[in-house]
Write an enzyme that holds these catalytic residues in place. Sequence first.
Site, PDB file in Angstrom:
ATOM      1  CG  ASP A 174      -1.995   1.035   1.201  1.00 23.53           C
ATOM      2  OD1 ASP A 174      -1.785   2.107   0.604  1.00 23.53           O
ATOM      3  OD2 ASP A 174      -3.068   0.779   1.773  1.00 23.53           O
ATOM      4  CE  LYS A 194      -5.879  11.435   2.331  1.00 23.74           C
ATOM      5  NZ  LYS A 194      -7.034  11.520   3.256  1.00 23.74           N
ATOM      6  CD  GLU A 232      -2.302 -13.577  -6.904  1.00 24.80           C
ATOM      7  OE1 GLU A 232      -2.421 -14.767  -6.613  1.00 24.80           O
ATOM      8  OE2 GLU A 232      -1.513 -12.805  -6.315  1.00 24.80           O
ATOM      9  CE1 TYR A 233      -4.279  -5.212  -6.302  1.00 16.93           C
ATOM     10  CE2 TYR A 233      -2.943  -6.263  -4.610  1.00 16.93           C
ATOM     11  CZ  TYR A 233      -4.089  -5.596  -4.983  1.00 16.93           C
ATOM     12  OH  TYR A 233      -5.044  -5.304  -4.034  1.00 16.93           O
TER      13      TYR A 233
END
Length: 214
Positions: free
Chosen positions: A118, A122, A194-195
Amino acid sequence: MRLRKKPWVKDEIVSYGRLVVLDPEKNRGQWKEWFGNDQPIHIELGTGKGNFITTLAEQNPSVNYIGVEVREEVLISAVRKAANKGLTNITFLWFNITKIDEVFAEDEVSRIFLNFSDPWPKSGHAKRRLTHTEFLKRYKKILERGQEIHLKTDNEKLFEFSLNELSNNDFRLKNITLDLHNSKFEEAKSVMTEYEQKFVSRGMKIYRLEAVYQ
C-alpha cells in the site's frame, strides 16, 4: 489473531494444519527447527492471494518460504494455492507486519519480499509505508547482514520514497529498474503477483529494486 469479517475463515484456515501457523511468536528463533531443515528462510510481507510466493516455493524446494498477511479474506486464497500444489516448504502467518520482529529472531531471515505494498500516498501517512525507516529498523533486526530486500511496486512516488529510505538505513541498492518488464532482469519478471499480472496487461510500468543489508 483477530477474526474480523468472515467467521468461516478461521475454521478453514485451521483445517490446513501446518500451512498456517496461528501462534507464530512461539517459533521465534526456531523456524528452521519448525521446518525441519537448515534451508534459508525467505518471507513475503503482504502476501495477498499468494501467486508469487507459492510459485517461488514450487520452483525452489531448497528454500523455505513464509507468507505474512493480515487480511484473512485474501490469505485463504494463498493457503489454498499452496495446498493444491502440495507444497511442504511454505507456511503462512495471519499476522500484522508491524510486529514482525516479534516473530523472527536476529539473523533468522535471508530475504524479504515487498510486493505492491500500500503506497499510503498522503504525506501524513508516510510512517505506514512498509519501507519507512521505522519498518526498516524492524527488518534489520531479523535480516542477515549481506542479505536482501526485493521490492516491486507500480507506484513511482512510493518507489522514490523507498530508494531514499533504504539508502539512508544501511542498505546498498542494486539491480534497479524503472520498467521491469522491458528490462534485462528475466528472472525477476518471470514470477508475478496477481496485481502485477493485471498491471502488466494494462501496459503499466513496474518499478523494482534489490537492497542489500550492509
